[in-house]
Write an enzyme that holds these catalytic residues in place. Structure first.
Site, PDB file in Angstrom:
ATOM      1  N   SER B  24       0.812  -1.216   0.000  1.00 59.65           N
ATOM      2  CA  SER B  24       0.000   0.000   0.000  1.00 59.65           C
ATOM      3  C   SER B  24       0.847   1.268   0.000  1.00 59.65           C
ATOM      4  CB  SER B  24      -0.896   0.002   1.239  1.00 59.65           C
ATOM      5  OG  SER B  24      -1.622   1.209   1.314  1.00 59.65           O
ATOM      6  N   ASN B  72       9.345   8.544   4.170  1.00 58.47           N
ATOM      7  CA  ASN B  72       8.257   9.256   3.526  1.00 58.47           C
ATOM      8  C   ASN B  72       7.330   9.826   4.582  1.00 58.47           C
ATOM      9  OD1 ASN B  72       5.261   8.213   3.418  1.00 58.47           O
ATOM     10  ND2 ASN B  72       6.532   6.372   3.556  1.00 58.47           N
ATOM     11  N   CYS B 132       0.152   3.717  10.441  1.00 52.59           N
ATOM     12  CA  CYS B 132       0.760   4.807   9.687  1.00 52.59           C
ATOM     13  C   CYS B 132       1.406   5.814  10.629  1.00 52.59           C
ATOM     14  CB  CYS B 132      -0.276   5.525   8.835  1.00 52.59           C
ATOM     15  SG  CYS B 132       0.458   6.904   7.938  1.00 52.59           S
ATOM     16  N   LYS B 167      -2.738  -4.635   9.626  1.00 53.32           N
ATOM     17  CA  LYS B 167      -1.349  -4.249   9.343  1.00 53.32           C
ATOM     18  C   LYS B 167      -0.708  -3.639  10.575  1.00 53.32           C
ATOM     19  CE  LYS B 167       1.539  -1.950   5.947  1.00 53.32           C
ATOM     20  NZ  LYS B 167       1.549  -1.360   4.591  1.00 53.32           N
ATOM     21  N   GLY B 219      12.291   0.282   2.751  1.00 57.55           N
ATOM     22  CA  GLY B 219      13.364  -0.111   1.840  1.00 57.55           C
ATOM     23  C   GLY B 219      14.316  -1.114   2.466  1.00 57.55           C
ATOM     24  N   GLY B 246      11.442  -3.926   2.758  1.00 58.46           N
ATOM     25  CA  GLY B 246      12.727  -3.991   2.060  1.00 58.46           C
ATOM     26  C   GLY B 246      12.872  -5.085   1.029  1.00 58.46           C
ATOM     27  N   GLY B 267       7.246  -2.881  -1.809  1.00 57.28           N
ATOM     28  CA  GLY B 267       6.870  -1.476  -1.849  1.00 57.28           C
ATOM     29  C   GLY B 267       7.970  -0.612  -2.425  1.00 57.28           C
TER      30      GLY B 267
HETATM   31  C1  LIG Z   1       5.580   6.352  -0.105  1.00 57.42           C
HETATM   32  C2  LIG Z   1       4.964   5.327   0.796  1.00 57.42           C
HETATM   33  C3  LIG Z   1       3.621   5.418   1.141  1.00 57.42           C
HETATM   34  C4  LIG Z   1       3.030   4.468   1.977  1.00 57.42           C
HETATM   35  N1  LIG Z   1       1.699   4.547   2.264  1.00 57.42           N
HETATM   36  C5  LIG Z   1       1.105   3.563   2.994  1.00 57.42           C
HETATM   37  C6  LIG Z   1      -0.307   3.552   3.207  1.00 57.42           C
HETATM   38  O1  LIG Z   1      -1.025   4.405   2.719  1.00 57.42           O
HETATM   39  N2  LIG Z   1      -0.831   2.551   3.970  1.00 57.42           N
HETATM   40  C7  LIG Z   1      -0.062   1.553   4.512  1.00 57.42           C
HETATM   41  O2  LIG Z   1      -0.583   0.667   5.177  1.00 57.42           O
HETATM   42  N3  LIG Z   1       1.260   1.533   4.297  1.00 57.42           N
HETATM   43  C8  LIG Z   1       1.875   2.508   3.558  1.00 57.42           C
HETATM   44  N4  LIG Z   1       3.228   2.461   3.334  1.00 57.42           N
HETATM   45  C9  LIG Z   1       4.018   1.362   3.929  1.00 57.42           C
HETATM   46  C10 LIG Z   1       4.262   0.248   2.925  1.00 57.42           C
HETATM   47  O3  LIG Z   1       3.056  -0.316   2.508  1.00 57.42           O
HETATM   48  C11 LIG Z   1       5.141  -0.846   3.549  1.00 57.42           C
HETATM   49  O4  LIG Z   1       4.515  -1.339   4.705  1.00 57.42           O
HETATM   50  C12 LIG Z   1       6.509  -0.333   3.949  1.00 57.42           C
HETATM   51  O5  LIG Z   1       6.965   0.643   3.038  1.00 57.42           O
HETATM   52  C13 LIG Z   1       7.556  -1.450   4.047  1.00 57.42           C
HETATM   53  O6  LIG Z   1       7.727  -2.126   2.842  1.00 57.42           O
HETATM   54  P1  LIG Z   1       8.876  -1.724   1.748  1.00 57.42           P
HETATM   55  O7  LIG Z   1      10.157  -1.609   2.460  1.00 57.42           O
HETATM   56  O8  LIG Z   1       8.824  -2.807   0.719  1.00 57.42           O
HETATM   57  O9  LIG Z   1       8.432  -0.398   1.183  1.00 57.42           O
HETATM   58  C14 LIG Z   1       3.819   3.416   2.497  1.00 57.42           C
HETATM   59  C15 LIG Z   1       5.169   3.341   2.158  1.00 57.42           C
HETATM   60  C16 LIG Z   1       5.750   4.271   1.317  1.00 57.42           C
HETATM   61  C17 LIG Z   1       7.202   4.148   0.973  1.00 57.42           C
END
Ligand SMILES: Cc1cc2nc3c(=O)[nH]c(=O)nc-3n(C[C@H](O)[C@H](O)[C@H](O)COP(=O)(O)O)c2cc1C
Ligand SMILES: Cc1cc2nc3c(=O)[nH]c(=O)nc-3n(C[C@H](O)[C@H](O)[C@H](O)COP(=O)(O)OP(=O)(O)OC[C@H]3O[C@@H](n4cnc5c(N)ncnc54)[C@H](O)[C@@H]3O)c2cc1C
Ligand SMILES: Cc1cc2nc3c(=O)[nH]c(=O)nc-3n(C[C@H](O)[C@H](O)[C@H](O)COP(=O)(O)OP(=O)(O)OC[C@H]3O[C@@H](n4cnc5c(N)ncnc54)[C@H](O)[C@@H]3O)c2cc1C
Ligand SMILES: Cc1cc2nc3c(=O)[nH]c(=O)nc-3n(C[C@H](O)[C@H](O)[C@H](O)COP(=O)(O)O)c2cc1C
Ligand code: FES
Ligand code: FES
Lengths: 259, 305, 305, 259
Positions: B24, B72, B132, B167, B219, B246, B267
């Site tokens: 998301s 972010n 969040c 979540k 990340g 990540g 993500g």
């Molecule tokens: C730009 C951005 C916006 C995000 N917005 C949401 C969101 O609206 N709702 C949510 O549950 N997680 C949100 N996340 C969290 C991601 O869904 C994820 O849980 C987190 O980034 C870890 O995964 P990753 O390292 O693969 O990004 C956001 C992450 C990023 C980077």
């Protein structure tokens, strides 16, 4: 799924400004003036891509030029790129400048690294009169004068310290230019404060303009919503996204910081 | 892809064609990436975090680069759940992929309403974002204590006619306690981790890089923390766990599956490489071929201690 | 170095010639790095974590590489506090740098004894490690709740004749609550952060890379989390804060000072670059010259919001 | 504070084995057989240094050779190194092999990438008889035969599949060798299981030996204590550290996994 392109030429234009010419059918065939590319800088410790405007497109040679200033880690790595190297590059991205064939008299106003996306506007626009107003810090920062000369009918340069061209800011050049001769459209790119002042000047005279905005980016394509930029939305405001709704916006849509 | 490899998994009754979902907030509502690849290649898509009313989000800059990661502070900018239902679901439904609606609220009542509304929408599951870090009210404050979790999950559960994925935030002392609280309150699955609360400063200007001062770290940098939490949680709950944090390729995804995740989300990696999502699917397949595994479910919890 | 630059700071009555210290566990007792540079160039050294009796530590592998960081599971291998006092202090005292004894215990009684013993030793301060994630008993379990902190700090305080620095774990929901508990219980200064609990898996062998399964994450990857916690804590306590977590150079250190740290520690970066410690000192000096600051104390808490 | 050295030569020895010759007065002048260097692999996503044994020292040319197998990210990056490139390299580190001039008859036993640190022992040792026993997976994995031939008086090679030399493991070669002729000292390096078996064989015959251990490392110099290795300490045991107490240990000090 291939984003890898070859570098045809890499050149240093001034102490900290570099030009890279990239061979890319994919990008050159669909890009328009004011769009940008998002580049993976090859090297450690740089995670995100870096957005850089397309400065010039050669559609027959299938190349694009980007011109950039070394600002931090990413652009430093890019400055080490040599002809023959490859780059992982997304693009063309974003919404470029609107080119209206009815406009006979256009003006571009650029400050610092903001001048680069304006070159292709001059190249692509069919207007008869094309004025270019460029501002630089000082004489040694002046780059691409010949190119802008070639594609404009009238080129004026200002430097902050007067070491080249007229002493002062681009806004001063713009004020003079529009008081003499009313352009149909003005294209602006540069520091936020310069764009804000230009937009204000033009608004007073009711001259339409477009500005190219900058913001820190993630995806570069409208998905992550990080590159927000305050814009008017009816009587209210909203956050638009520089990478997708922009980088070019109509001047009257932007709500600048000081408002 | 290959015929003799079974990539499908099931999460709370929802069958996913493969265990890779878009996380998301990093994938919008899919439109942008649909120009890069066929969205039907994905196991599912968790859409941009939704709220009852449209939200403008936080002022920019909203992103900072950090070592092997990003911060972010988007702050849940979104057009609201009704807009989503009317304008985005029809688009997404053109693809053969699971739609997960990521939902946030400022109050428990708002969470209830979101779940009620989404239960009647054409989606496959609801992902309750209790994590969040970028909004003042609600969200993480509900998700950072077991009581907060119990309070929200129990109450929304009554309205839930779709599988409920909760979540979790990693910004807690004891993730297992939180996870169990969610399970006990009726969560059908868990997803973790959301972002770690962090900050970046520009020494030159002496200012925080994010206008919001703090933001969520995601990340590759957070992968070790995410893996640990997924491992701990999967050991201690019976409901399926969706792992993330990540993941950038198939190998990373396999690590999460081995740690006990039944599916994974990608993500941040996709912001850098728009093909990260589908390359992750392919990478898992390649790993399975190399190691002679025909069913991806064999990997789940397959860690050898 | 330069005459017109004042690099000295004071932490709980201990004057440091500059705000850069070696972080506990990454610098041994200084012997190894003394072959690379003059230890007197450092503001201080927090020595390898000490316990009452010698400890063997955890089985290997004890380290895993992660994106921009490492996981370690050393588990407080050390020769015991008495060996340290007899054999290591005399060596360290040859250098003009502050000696900080990093102390752990399995029980509150052990913490008391450690503080009593170290109070009579020729050291400058005691750093109470209430945050090591790599040992089963004690340590992090004391440090992850406010009550745990209060319990240990109040009791050891009675025995403390040296400044007491309490080192905090980042693996908590509310670092400010923990920090305040330490302050209220008598801590003279705080140091943070210790490592984040993490895990790494080798997809090929399907095993955890660390024999101990989980370990502590450190290095640049955790810098955003560390900066955020230091910022939050410095806003909310009156005692000085020593910041650490991923600092690799002068710019990183300046960021922590701006966030409110009165001094910084450098750990993991030194494992990769043995000159990281002194380069950090020089980097701060260069920053001060470039920005026309003559006293490093001007940087502390100098963040512009 | 300068750890940067120039690469004189980079060569591929087999499908996945590479040799790099590094110009370094600092390292070549003080290194001894069995010591190692800790190298920063130039590229993204590799944070820690990589420990690699010194294979050969040329004290007059002021160079050292390292030979390594591509195993993961770091060694892959190293395999891209070319002559003229530079490397950030710490060393020499650790305790090398003990060279006793009284020993007249020595033996080195190496398996796979374990053979590399043994070459310099042969080069430096003044013994009259120097037997080298090397084990490889198969014929195509055999490397540096000429070098080992040159510096030993007797070289035997075994491959797991018999595609070159004798079929079997180095342990078999060792068993034969010591039953014929008792060496004064044996130097061993290879997979843990091979070293364990060799040490056991030699213990039965009361022949002294040294082994070179491997462990994941951080600092490489004894400060971070991550590179633990179980060693005997009186009637008890302790964790020694491969980077400082080793990598070379007396064979009877090591407590191998299976014990
Ligand atoms: C730009 C951005 C916006 C995000 N917005 C949401 C969101 O609206 N709702 C949510 O549950 N997680 C949100 N996340 C969290 C991601 O869904 C994820 O849980 C987190 O980034 C870890 O995964 P990753 O390292 O693969 O990004 C956001 C992450 C990023 C980077
Ligand atoms: C649409 C667009 C077009 C651009 N066109 C050009 C151009 O033609 N020529 C040129 O020289 N520069 C251009 N820039 C600015 C350029 O993107 C930044 O100078 C560059 O990203 C700095 O990266 P760095 O690694 O050198 O600096 P760092 O400060 O190390 O970068 C750290 C992070 O901040 C981001 N960042 C830093 N400064 C900026 C900035 N001013 N705008 C956006 N992100 C920033 C980086 O992308 C990166 O994510 C453009 C920016 C945008 C948004
Ligand atoms: C004292 C010593 C001497 C060595 N000498 C040689 C040599 O001469 N030639 C040679 O080919 N190899 C040698 N090795 C092994 C070599 O260090 C590893 O193959 C290498 O570190 C793998 O790095 P990578 O990035 O390719 O693999 P990755 O698996 O990506 O590495 C990840 C991490 O694990 C560590 N690691 C992985 N495998 C090993 C291993 N076997 N031993 C120690 N750390 C490891 C890496 O250093 C790194 O920190 C030696 C190891 C030690 C400890
Ligand atoms: C190998 C290693 C051993 C450590 N041992 C200790 C210790 O004994 N006591 C302690 O308080 N912290 C210990 N730490 C934590 C560090 O002192 C520091 O808090 C942490 O690593 C974050 O800083 P860094 O990112 O600069 O390393 C250790 C860290 C590492 C990497
Ligand atoms: S950078 Fe992702 S939406 Fe603009
Ligand atoms: S690697 Fe640090 S002690 Fe051996």
């Amino acid at each position: 799924m291939n984003l890898i392109e070859r570098v045809r030429k890499a050149e240093r234009l001034s102490s900290d400004i570099y030009l890279i010419r990239i061979e890319s059918e994919r990008i050159s065939s669909s890009a328009s003036a004011g769009q940008f590319v998002n580049i993976k800088c090859p090297g450690p410790e740089v995670y995100l891509r870096r957005p850089i405007s397309i400065c010039s497109i050669d559609r027959s040679e299938k190349t694009i030029d980007i011109v950039f200033q070394v600002r931090g880690k990413g652009t430093r790595l890019l400055s080490d790129i040599k002809a023959g190297d490859t780059l992982d590059i997304l693009g063309p991205l974003g919404r470029g400048f609107t080119i209206c064939p009815e406009h006979k008299n256009i003006l571009v106003a650029g400050g610092g690294i903001g001048i680069f996306p304006l070159l292709q506007v001059l190249k692509d626009h069919p207007a008869e009169r094309k004025t270019a107003l460029l501002g630089f810090r000082n004489k040694s920062a002046v780059v691409m004068e010949d190119e802008f000369n070639k594609y404009s009918t009238d080129l004026k340069i200002a430097t902050d310290d007067g070491s080249y061209g007229i002493q002062g800011f681009v806004t001063a050049l713009l004020q003079n230019a529009i008081s003499e001769d009313r352009p149909d459209m003005v294209y602006i790119c540069g520091p936020a404060i310069m764009m804000e002042q230009c937009v204000k000047l033009l608004k007073e005279k009711d001259i339409p303009c477009e500005v190219s905005m900058e913001q820190r980016m993630g995806c570069g394509m409208g998905a992550c919503l990080v590159c927000a930029c305050k814009t008017r939305s009816g009587s209210d405001w909203d956050y638009s996204h520089v990478c997708k709704d922009g980088p070019v916006f109509s001047g009257d849509r932007i709500i600048f910081e000081s408002e | 892809m290959s015929n003799n490899i079974n990539m499908s998994v099931e999460i709370a009754g929802v069958r996913l064609k493969n265990p890779v979902l878009a996380a998301s907030g990093t994938f919008g509502f899919g439109r942008e990436y649909s120009e890069y690849f066929d969205l039907s290649l994905l196991g599912g898509i968790s859409v941009k975090g939704l709220t009852l009313k449209p939200r403008k989000g936080n002022p920019p800059p909203r992103i900072a680069e950090t070592p092997s990661g990003i911060l972010n502070s988007v702050g849940l900018q979104n057009p609201g759940v009704h807009y989503f239902i009317e304008n985005e679901i029809p688009f997404l439904r053109k693809y053969d992929t699971a739609i997960i609606a990521n939902a946030s609220g400022n109050t428990v009542e708002e969470y209830e309403q979101m779940v009620e509304i989404l239960s009647d929408a054409d989606i496959d599951a609801i992902e309750l974002n209790l994590s969040c870090p970028n909004v003042k009210e609600g969200c993480m404050s509900f998700g950072s204590t077991a009581e907060g979790i119990v309070n929200v999950v129990k109450r929304v559960k009554k309205y839930a006619k779709k599988p409920l994925i909760v979540k979790l935030t990693p910004n807690v002392t004891d993730i297992v306690e939180i996870a169990k609280a969610a399970e006990d309150s009726g969560a059908d699955a868990l997803s973790l981790i959301n972002t770690l609360l962090g900050m970046a400063i520009d020494a030159k200007t002496r200012k925080p890089i994010l206008k919001n001062i703090t933001g969520g770290l995601s990340g590759p940098a957070i992968k070790p923390v995410a893996l640990r939490m997924v491992y701990q949680v999967a050991q201690n709950v019976k409901i399926p766990v969706i792992g993330m944090g990540g993941i950038s390729n198939g190998t990373d995804a396999v690590e999460f599956l081995l740690a006990g995740a039944s599916a994974v989300m990608v993500g941040t990696a996709g912001l850098v490489n728009p093909y990260a999502w589908i390359e992750t699917v392919k990478g898992i397949e390649e790993y399975m071929k190399e190691t002679n595994i025909s069913d991806v479910k064999e990997l789940i919890g397959g860690l050898i201690i």
